[in-house]
Write a protein that holds these residues in place. Structure first.
Motif: not given
Length: 279
Positions: A69-74, A76-83, A95-96
């Motif tokens: 789902i990540m490419p479809f969001l506006d 992403i939180d840095p921790l979620a990005e790292a994970i 904005r999602f």
């Protein structure tokens, strides 16, 4: 106007999130409701567009969509990005925004049982998505000694290599980890081994653990896995996956509403759904 929330996955009928969150909406007198949405991988982008069109206030994501789902969001939180995975989306003025509350939820559950993680030596079993969320979150908090044992060593090595936070970690084969169990203060099991229907399976023999060790398992069906039974038999304190599920949901609820909810109530609702009485 009633706010709408969702949880998406494939499958999704088993999810307890709607029952847990709808109880909270009622408890805090919030005019909102959560619904499960069965979304196939090929329909994921269209689903996100549809959620925007109806102004969905937020949603949870479960397998297999946490990374897809990540490419479809506006944003992403840095921790979620790292994970590399998102389990919670917040609608901020159309904005999602994606977050990951899995690792933080697990750690809040652990801290119900132990006072501090400072100076602790930890062993993670597994190197999949749940292990990554827990490992990266612990590393982001400054926990220094985090070893990983996994059936496939390469997967564990990649997990450590890509971690953006400083930590000291070794990758151990399962047999090697079993020989060194006495040096760990915490063992965290993050794989699906021992989940129903394979309840007699365990990823590791725990005969060498310290008596005062903490052993956690992210599984909650069954409520007590073979690993946890064996840990108790060796004098360990144990915890199943319900606190992680409850706290990751509580953190999502807080992001949506600004309210950190009653986690004891949430746990009671989950146990009632599972037909269990203890954690």
């Amino acid at each position: 106007m009633k706010k709408l929330y969702g949880v998406i996955g494939d499958p999704i009928a088993h999810s307890m999130s709607p029952v847990m969150h709808n109880d909270l909406f009622q408890r805090y007198e919030i005019d909102a409701a959560m619904f499960p949405f069965h979304i196939k991988r090929e329909s994921l982008q269209d689903a996100v567009k549809g959620f925007k069109a109806i102004n969905l206030a937020g949603f949870n994501i479960t397998v297999p969509h946490k990374t897809a789902i990540m490419p479809f969001l506006d944003d992403i939180d840095p921790l979620a990005e790292a994970i590399g995975a998102v389990n919670t989306v917040v609608n901020e003025d159309g904005r999602f925004i994606g977050y990951n509350t899995d690792g933080t939820g697990y750690i809040k559950g652990i801290l119900k049982e132990i006072n501090s993680l400072e100076g602790k030596k930890m062993l993670l079993i597994g190197a999949g998505g749940a292990a990554r969320a827990i490992y990266y979150t612990l590393a982001s908090m400054g926990v220094e000694h985090l070893d990983i044992t996994n059936r496939t060593l390469e997967a564990a090595e990649i997990l450590i290599e890509h971690c953006p936070y400083p930590t000291h970690s070794e990758v151990l084969a399962l047999a090697e980890a079993e020989k060194q169990l006495s040096k760990y203060d915490l063992i965290v099991q993050t794989t699906s081994i021992g989940m129903e229907p394979n309840v007699d399976e365990s990823p590791l023999c725990l005969d060498g653990i310290k008596k005062d060790i903490f052993v956690g398992d992210i599984i909650y069906t069954p409520l007590e896995t073979k690993l946890l039974r064996d840990a108790k038999g060796n004098g360990a304190r144990t915890q199943n996956g319900i606190p992680m599920f409850v706290y990751q949901g509580a953190l999502a609820f807080e992001k949506w509403t600004g309210i950190f909810p009653d986690t004891e109530r949430m746990q009671s609702v989950v146990l009632q759904q599972l037909g269990g009485k203890t954690c």
